[in-house]
Write a protein that holds these residues in place. Structure first.
Motif, PDB file in Angstrom:
ATOM      1  N   LEU A 207       0.939  -1.115   0.067  1.00 53.59           N
ATOM      2  CA  LEU A 207       0.072   0.113   0.144  1.00 53.59           C
ATOM      3  C   LEU A 207       0.947   1.278  -0.130  1.00 53.59           C
ATOM      4  O   LEU A 207       1.917   1.152   0.652  1.00 53.59           O
ATOM      5  N   THR A 208       0.424   2.212  -0.701  1.00 54.33           N
ATOM      6  CA  THR A 208       1.128   3.555  -0.645  1.00 54.33           C
ATOM      7  C   THR A 208      -0.053   4.498  -0.540  1.00 54.33           C
ATOM      8  O   THR A 208      -1.026   4.141  -0.443  1.00 54.33           O
ATOM      9  N   GLY A 209       0.488   5.929  -0.061  1.00 51.70           N
ATOM     10  CA  GLY A 209      -0.490   7.046  -0.113  1.00 51.70           C
ATOM     11  C   GLY A 209      -1.233   7.398  -1.303  1.00 51.70           C
ATOM     12  O   GLY A 209      -2.223   8.110  -1.430  1.00 51.70           O
ATOM     13  N   HIS A 210      -0.777   6.566  -2.640  1.00 51.74           N
ATOM     14  CA  HIS A 210      -1.514   6.824  -3.684  1.00 51.74           C
ATOM     15  C   HIS A 210      -2.012   5.525  -4.444  1.00 51.74           C
ATOM     16  O   HIS A 210      -2.388   5.776  -5.631  1.00 51.74           O
ATOM     17  N   GLY A 211      -2.437   4.713  -3.785  1.00 48.72           N
ATOM     18  CA  GLY A 211      -2.866   3.361  -4.268  1.00 48.72           C
ATOM     19  C   GLY A 211      -2.388   2.256  -3.661  1.00 48.72           C
ATOM     20  O   GLY A 211      -1.875   2.052  -2.676  1.00 48.72           O
ATOM     21  N   ALA A 212      -2.180   1.300  -4.509  1.00 49.13           N
ATOM     22  CA  ALA A 212      -1.270  -0.018  -4.152  1.00 49.13           C
ATOM     23  C   ALA A 212      -0.909  -0.818  -5.275  1.00 49.13           C
ATOM     24  O   ALA A 212      -1.677  -0.776  -6.415  1.00 49.13           O
ATOM     25  N   GLN A 213       0.118  -1.655  -5.038  1.00 53.84           N
ATOM     26  CA  GLN A 213       0.592  -2.465  -6.156  1.00 53.84           C
ATOM     27  C   GLN A 213      -0.177  -3.821  -5.733  1.00 53.84           C
ATOM     28  O   GLN A 213      -0.121  -4.241  -4.752  1.00 53.84           O
ATOM     29  N   VAL A 214      -0.735  -4.441  -6.860  1.00 53.57           N
ATOM     30  CA  VAL A 214      -1.512  -5.679  -6.699  1.00 53.57           C
ATOM     31  C   VAL A 214      -1.289  -6.674  -7.658  1.00 53.57           C
ATOM     32  O   VAL A 214      -0.427  -6.494  -8.609  1.00 53.57           O
ATOM     33  N   ARG A 215      -1.522  -7.946  -7.451  1.00 59.14           N
ATOM     34  CA  ARG A 215      -1.420  -8.954  -8.281  1.00 59.14           C
ATOM     35  C   ARG A 215      -2.654  -9.785  -8.458  1.00 59.14           C
ATOM     36  O   ARG A 215      -3.515 -10.117  -7.694  1.00 59.14           O
ATOM     37  N   ASP A 216      -3.149 -10.084  -9.942  1.00 61.91           N
ATOM     38  CA  ASP A 216      -4.253 -10.807 -10.154  1.00 61.91           C
ATOM     39  C   ASP A 216      -3.871 -12.264 -10.053  1.00 61.91           C
ATOM     40  O   ASP A 216      -2.881 -12.826 -10.501  1.00 61.91           O
ATOM     41  N   GLU A 217      -4.380 -12.928  -9.035  1.00 65.36           N
ATOM     42  CA  GLU A 217      -3.927 -14.148  -8.291  1.00 65.36           C
ATOM     43  C   GLU A 217      -4.219 -15.433  -9.367  1.00 65.36           C
ATOM     44  O   GLU A 217      -3.939 -16.446  -9.277  1.00 65.36           O
ATOM     45  N   LEU A 218      -4.982 -14.921 -10.309  1.00 64.19           N
ATOM     46  CA  LEU A 218      -5.700 -15.813 -11.651  1.00 64.19           C
ATOM     47  C   LEU A 218      -4.408 -16.044 -12.849  1.00 64.19           C
ATOM     48  O   LEU A 218      -4.235 -17.076 -12.975  1.00 64.19           O
ATOM     49  N   THR A 219      -3.750 -14.836 -12.940  1.00 65.07           N
ATOM     50  CA  THR A 219      -3.043 -14.732 -14.065  1.00 65.07           C
ATOM     51  C   THR A 219      -1.392 -14.625 -13.511  1.00 65.07           C
ATOM     52  O   THR A 219      -0.405 -14.803 -14.269  1.00 65.07           O
ATOM     53  N   GLY A 220      -1.166 -14.061 -12.459  1.00 60.83           N
ATOM     54  CA  GLY A 220      -0.018 -13.833 -11.819  1.00 60.83           C
ATOM     55  C   GLY A 220       0.450 -12.466 -12.230  1.00 60.83           C
ATOM     56  O   GLY A 220       1.542 -11.812 -12.180  1.00 60.83           O
ATOM     57  N   GLU A 221      -0.254 -11.607 -13.115  1.00 59.19           N
ATOM     58  CA  GLU A 221      -0.098 -10.321 -13.500  1.00 59.19           C
ATOM     59  C   GLU A 221      -0.020  -9.352 -12.423  1.00 59.19           C
ATOM     60  O   GLU A 221      -0.929  -9.207 -11.624  1.00 59.19           O
ATOM     61  N   GLU A 222       1.164  -8.292 -12.516  1.00 58.54           N
ATOM     62  CA  GLU A 222       1.090  -7.328 -11.284  1.00 58.54           C
ATOM     63  C   GLU A 222       0.889  -5.886 -11.963  1.00 58.54           C
ATOM     64  O   GLU A 222       1.312  -5.704 -13.034  1.00 58.54           O
ATOM     65  N   PHE A 223       0.192  -5.144 -11.415  1.00 55.45           N
ATOM     66  CA  PHE A 223      -0.128  -3.659 -11.843  1.00 55.45           C
ATOM     67  C   PHE A 223      -0.366  -2.815 -10.549  1.00 55.45           C
ATOM     68  O   PHE A 223      -0.491  -3.223  -9.418  1.00 55.45           O
ATOM     69  N   THR A 224      -0.724  -1.680 -10.957  1.00 54.45           N
ATOM     70  CA  THR A 224      -1.140  -0.417  -9.969  1.00 54.45           C
ATOM     71  C   THR A 224      -2.378  -0.082 -10.034  1.00 54.45           C
ATOM     72  O   THR A 224      -3.014   0.167 -11.182  1.00 54.45           O
ATOM     73  N   ILE A 225      -3.071  -0.028  -8.837  1.00 60.58           N
ATOM     74  CA  ILE A 225      -4.473   0.725  -8.789  1.00 60.58           C
ATOM     75  C   ILE A 225      -3.986   1.982  -8.139  1.00 60.58           C
ATOM     76  O   ILE A 225      -3.685   1.969  -6.925  1.00 60.58           O
ATOM     77  N   ARG A 226      -4.420   3.169  -8.895  1.00 63.38           N
ATOM     78  CA  ARG A 226      -4.343   4.426  -8.253  1.00 63.38           C
ATOM     79  C   ARG A 226      -5.552   4.748  -7.523  1.00 63.38           C
ATOM     80  O   ARG A 226      -6.893   4.719  -8.208  1.00 63.38           O
TER      81      ARG A 226
END
Length: 498
Positions: A207-226
């Motif tokens: 978690l950050t003050g601007h969102g979160a770094q997340v991972r799709d547990e079905l595909t393994g893909e990582e991305f940011t939610i702002r």
């Protein structure tokens, strides 16, 4: 918007949250997190809500199924917690979830282990609790008052009670859920209907003050939610995302007894725990014939598991307490299953049984964390967390509206549908019945393929565990789960992409 959650909607929403910025990101989809998603979305904020696993995967599905008015807290002088509990119970019974929460009778058997003085004190507490009911404007037609029963009347409600020495029983009423996980599903779907993007199998890595770094547990893909503000509602796992949070988890274990183990039991039974003051085990009959017996209150040290196990010591303890009031003792063989939940209690000195059930909200650097509390007060916890998020993020939002927002399924029940469906699905029972007529094959506990299909198409179920362990509770007993697996897999293979 549509309240349906399914695999196709999840795929669409994942693409959108990776491209857009939301006002609020909620991490954790138990009762508090799903409640926060609904609260924020209904105020006009843009919301994404994620969970590493499934709706109600954690503590929210492992409760005693009680929606109570805080009598225990009243006895300890925690008047504020008791009043808050009574308020929230009334909201659920009257407005938001009358299809999921109903009054239920509970007996305290007056055995030789319960002195006349103790019985008088308990009845005084019941009457004070009834005063809280009146003060919070919950009508008596929804929640009857307490009374004392003679031994004969007590046996009509609980014929399994030991006759010798029984002076009667104290009868009280409180709220109960048909299924705690279904409350969370209804919350998440209602949030989705208000525009929240509800995403399971999406793990917050940081978690950050601007969102979160997340991972799709079905595909393994990582991305940011702002996001402008993040609400950490991860329960007992909240400390892993927010180092300032200090929790002392407590394990509450329950036994699942075979149908027919306690024949004729209508009421719940409060059984005093020997050697403990104002502490009771609860025996609660279920609509499927099973009986739940709980609960323990033991501290848990070390890493927090995804799914807690019930130690044999807890099984022996609960059987010992239960058998203290039964005419015919329950044997270990009658225990068909067991489950345990971890309460996210705020750390303090002393035993976990004595720690406060009050909740707390912390905020720092764009992250708001809400911890503590209990299932009954999820809505108030969510309101406080969103209030802090609005303030912290300087967001423009309406005031909280969730006191009056009916959850999916609330409303008049349709006529011409089986009573079991009406009790389980409320206003949606007619639509579910149509699927049941097309797919009537039973999978277990009276549930059908049509109901599993409903969960896949509308309730966000993605795999076997979602269907057997959370949308239904078939999986609480291993052999029932094994019998239901072929039909469950058939539904998923045929309809998961529908």
């Amino acid at each position: 918007m549509d309240s349906s959650l399914n695999a196709a909607r999840r795929s669409r929403e994942l693409r959108r949250v990776a491209e857009e910025r939301v006002d609020v990101l909620v991490v954790g989809l138990g009762a508090t997190g799903a409640g926060a998603a609904l609260d924020a979305a209904s105020r006009g904020l843009s919301v994404a809500a994620i969970d590493a696993h499934d709706l109600a995967f954690g503590t929210s599905r492992w409760s005693s199924k009680m929606v109570h008015g805080g009598l225990r807290y009243l006895a300890k002088g925690q008047v504020g917690v008791a009043h808050e509990s009574a308020v929230e119970r009334g909201i659920l019974l009257r407005r938001t979830a009358p299809h999921l929460v109903r009054a239920h009778p509970y007996l305290l058997p007056l055995t030789p282990a319960v002195s006349r003085r103790q019985a008088a004190l308990v009845m005084t507490g019941y009457r004070l609790g009834d005063g809280l009911r009146a003060a919070t404007r919950t009508p008596r037609r929804l929640l009857p008052g307490p009374t004392r029963l003679n031994a004969a009347r007590a046996h009509t409600l609980a014929p399994i009670l030991r006759t010798e020495g029984l002076r009667g029983a104290l009868l009280s009423w409180d709220g109960r859920l048909l299924d705690d996980a279904r409350l969370v599903v209804a919350l998440a779907r209602t949030a989705a209907a208000h525009g929240a993007r509800v995403l399971t199998r999406c793990r917050a890595l940081r978690l950050t003050g601007h969102g979160a770094q997340v991972r799709d547990e079905l595909t393994g893909e990582e991305f940011t939610i702002r996001a402008t503000v993040v609400i950490n509602a991860a329960g007992v796992w909240a400390g892993g995302l927010d180092p300032q949070v200090r929790l002392r988890p407590s394990r509450g274990s329950h036994l699942v007894l075979e149908p027919g183990t306690l024949p004729g039991l209508i009421a719940g039974v409060h059984v005093p725990v020997p050697g403990e003051s104002n502490r009771f085990a609860l025996v609660l009959p279920q609509p499927d014939g099973r009986i739940y017996v709980g609960l323990t209150d033991e501290p848990v040290d070390g890493p927090v598991p995804d799914v807690p196990e019930v130690p044999e010591e807890d099984v022996r303890t609960l059987l010992g307490v239960l058998n203290g009031v039964l005419e015919v003792p329950v044997t270990r063989e009658a225990v068909a299953g067991a489950y345990a939940g971890l309460r996210p209690l705020l750390a303090a000195d002393g035993r976990t049984a004595d720690l406060s059930r009050e909740h707390a909200v912390f905020s720092e650097g764009g992250v708001v964390t809400v911890v503590g509390g209990k299932l009954t007060t999820y809505r108030r916890m969510a309101e406080d967390a969103v209030d802090r998020a609005v303030s912290s993020g300087k967001l423009r939002a309406r005031r909280c509206r969730t006191r009056r927002i009916p959850l999916v399924g609330a409303g008049p029940r349709p006529s011409g549908v089986p009573a079991r469906l009406a009790e389980r699905y409320g206003a949606e029972a007619g639509a579910v019945h149509a699927l049941v007529k097309e797919h009537p094959e039973e999978v277990g506990l009276g549930l059908t393929k049509g109901e599993l299909l409903w969960s896949v198409l509308h309730e966000g179920a993605l795999d076997e565990g979602d269907l057997l362990d959370r949308r239904t509770r078939i999986g609480l007993v291993g052999r029932d789960r094994d019998r239901a697996l072929p039909a469950t897999r058939d539904v998923l293979e045929r309809f998961s992409r529908a």
